[in-house]
Design an enzyme around this catalytic site. Structure first.
Site, short mmCIF file in Angstrom:
data_model
loop_
_atom_site.label_atom_id
_atom_site.label_comp_id
_atom_site.label_asym_id
_atom_site.label_seq_id
_atom_site.Cartn_x
_atom_site.Cartn_y
_atom_site.Cartn_z
N LEU A 69 49.38 27.90 47.05
CA LEU A 69 50.24 28.99 46.60
C LEU A 69 49.53 30.32 46.62
CD1 LEU A 69 51.92 27.20 43.55
CD2 LEU A 69 52.78 27.40 45.89
N ASP B 170 46.34 43.78 32.16
CA ASP B 170 46.28 43.64 33.62
C ASP B 170 47.68 43.45 34.19
OD1 ASP B 170 45.10 43.59 36.09
OD2 ASP B 170 44.50 41.49 35.99
N LYS C 294 39.00 34.91 44.16
CA LYS C 294 37.54 34.84 44.23
C LYS C 294 36.99 33.60 43.52
CE LYS C 294 37.12 37.88 40.21
NZ LYS C 294 36.60 39.17 39.71
#
Length: 528
Positions: free
Chosen positions: A248, A365, A252
């Site tokens: 999906l 975020d 990192k």
């Protein structure tokens, strides 16, 4: 390190799970893992070191996994007496997890579960509990697709995953697709609301996890640590319990796979993170926060974290599966959204942020990449790696000054870490790039940036140079296209304000004219 927006690391969700295998277990009644049971207190200790060339044994930490309400999605269903609308949580969960270093050891595939437990570099040791009840040896057959999945996170240990002569081979391969990724900061934020200090060096200190608990679903919660004996886990998870579908997304730290639980037939998203990468990037604390916070969140617009487990190489998070993938994928395809769709999306994300802020949680975020799209255009806020939770009695305007009254050198060092920039560059508010104190208003700023990007197709402060972006953010140099709705401009201009105290509140966003006038035009199957 900031990644440019056109970097190949920007994540894009791809195709859903291969439906050819979706009907294998349709007649299965499911297991206790997916029944509605109260979350049990867990108290476990773990040891972590770099991956070794041994046959991995997985250990799990299972939260409650309810039966899905809709097809192909693992959404939450609970007793109506224990929740109010979609805002509910379990106040009984109190988890304490410890990372400690361990010496290198080896084990054979025929060893007893206790020997496998002692030889694993990431070991769970609950108090007053037989080891045979806590773990099971992974001597089952495993397909090549599973081994291929594990080796993708750590190629050095890949040969150890295919040494068993009992394993089947498969020619099925997963396909990958990536999109340019937005510039993000790579420095791990050191925010915490626990008195236990996380040392980035695993060789010199232990890392203690303490899960957030709350007495009521509407009050602000606080972090606490418990050392009481934990009951027997409901069920342990291993990789053998799942069939793997397509990838999906990738990042990192690892990849996200679409998986199907063999016994129940339910579809999930399995987030895989390499232990070695987590240690190298010193992101243990970020992972701890993600598990602590997200496992306690129960809301229709927030991605559920059902369970997590690990082996000698990776850590696995079992997440709610959103069939339509990332919101950024749809935005990139359509270029921009109209006022009706954008207002509906902003309304849903605002509902999720209100739920978080009521519990003292700042997401920090917010961006299209961290918003998933489920059935009927229902949004799911995800990725809580940068989130932080503050105590009820804490000054919310001074998050980084939690130890302001104490002046020890170690605490001064922690205070400096709390000023570290986190999140995505295009969405950073002025107070964060200027290393000032920040509070819940950083999410309100990001909501305004998100609204602009959904309507225009790109963030307002995007530039080819990072310093230019910083200057635009500091000056709030934002330009609106001429075709933008007047009410939308009014909302954005009241959210993207340099002074955090002058930004519009989330409840005022829900009652803004741009939301009100477009609400009757929303699809009828959303928020009737």
């Amino acid at each position: 390190m900031m990644l440019p927006r056109n970097s190949p690391h920007r994540t894009e969700s791809t195709l859903a799970y291969n439906n050819n295998n979706s009907n294998n277990n349709n007649n299965n009644n499911g297991s206790s893992l997916f029944q509605r049971k109260p979350l049990a207190p867990i108290n476990s200790e773990f040891k972590i070191s770099k991956p070794q060339h041994i046959k991995p044994t997985t250990h799990s930490h299972t939260f409650t996994t309810p039966t899905p309400k809709t097809r192909n999605t693992a959404t939450t269903t609970t007793n109506n007496n224990n929740r109010n609308n979609h805002q509910y949580r379990n106040p009984n969960l109190n988890t304490s997890l410890v990372f400690t270093p361990t010496k290198n050891s080896s084990s054979s595939s025929s060893s007893h579960s206790s020997s496998l437990l002692s030889s694993s570099p990431f070991v769970e040791e609950p108090e007053n509990q037989p080891e045979s009840n806590h773990t099971r040896a992974t001597s089952h057959y495993r397909t090549t697709s599973t081994s291929q999945y594990k080796s993708s996170a750590n190629k050095d240990a890949s040969h150890s995953l295919i040494t068993s002569s009992k394993r089947k081979t498969s020619t099925k391969q997963t396909s990958e697709s990536t999109n340019p990724k937005r510039r993000t900061t790579t420095t791990a934020t050191q925010n915490t609301n626990n008195n236990k200090i996380l040392n980035p060096s695993l060789s010199s200190s232990t890392i203690r996890f303490s899960t957030v608990s709350s007495s009521t679903s509407s009050s602000t919660t606080s972090s606490s640590s418990s050392s009481h004996t934990s009951p027997k886990p409901q069920q342990q998870l291993t990789l053998d319990d799942f069939e793997f579908g397509k990838i999906l997304g990738k990042g990192k730290l690892g990849r996200v796979y679409c998986v199907k639980h063999k016994q129940s037939g339910l579809i999930f998203a399995l987030k895989v993170m390499s232990k070695s990468e987590i240690m190298n990037l010193k992101l243990e604390k970020s992972l701890r926060r993600e598990i602590e916070i997200q496992s306690n969140l129960y809301h229709i617009n927030i991605t559920r974290l059902y369970s997590w487990f690990h082996d000698s190489i990776n850590i696995y998070l079992l997440l709610e599966y959103s069939i339509e993938g990332e919101l950024y994928t749809h935005l990139k395809k359509l270029k921009r959204f109209d006022n009706i769709m954008a207002s509906n999306y902003i309304f849903q994300i605002t509902q999720a942020l209100i739920f978080l802020h009521q519990r003292g949680i700042i997401h920090r975020d917010l961006k299209p990449e961290n918003i998933m799209v489920s059935l009927d255009n229902q949004l799911k806020l995800s990725d809580f790696g940068w989130s932080v939770q503050i105590n009820q009695n804490q000054n919310q305007n001074q998050i980084h000054n939690q130890t302001q009254t104490q002046k020890t050198p170690h605490q001064k060092k922690q205070k400096q870490k709390r000023l570290t920039i986190c999140g995505t560059l295009d969405y950073l508010p002025p107070e964060m790039i200027e290393s000032k104190s920040h509070d819940f208003s950083v999410d309100i700023w990001a909501l305004g940036i998100l609204c602009y990007e959904l309507l225009v197709g790109k963030p307002p402060f995007e530039a080819i140079n990072r310093n230019i972006t910083y200057e635009k953010i500091a000056k709030v140099d934002i330009k609106y296209p001429s075709n933008l709705d007047v009410d939308a401009i009014d909302l954005i201009s009241k959210l993207v304000v340099k002074d955090p105290n002058k930004r519009l509140s989330l409840k005022e966003v829900l009652n803004h004219n741009w939301i009100i006038k477009n609400k009757p035009k929303w699809p009828k199957n959303i928020y009737k």
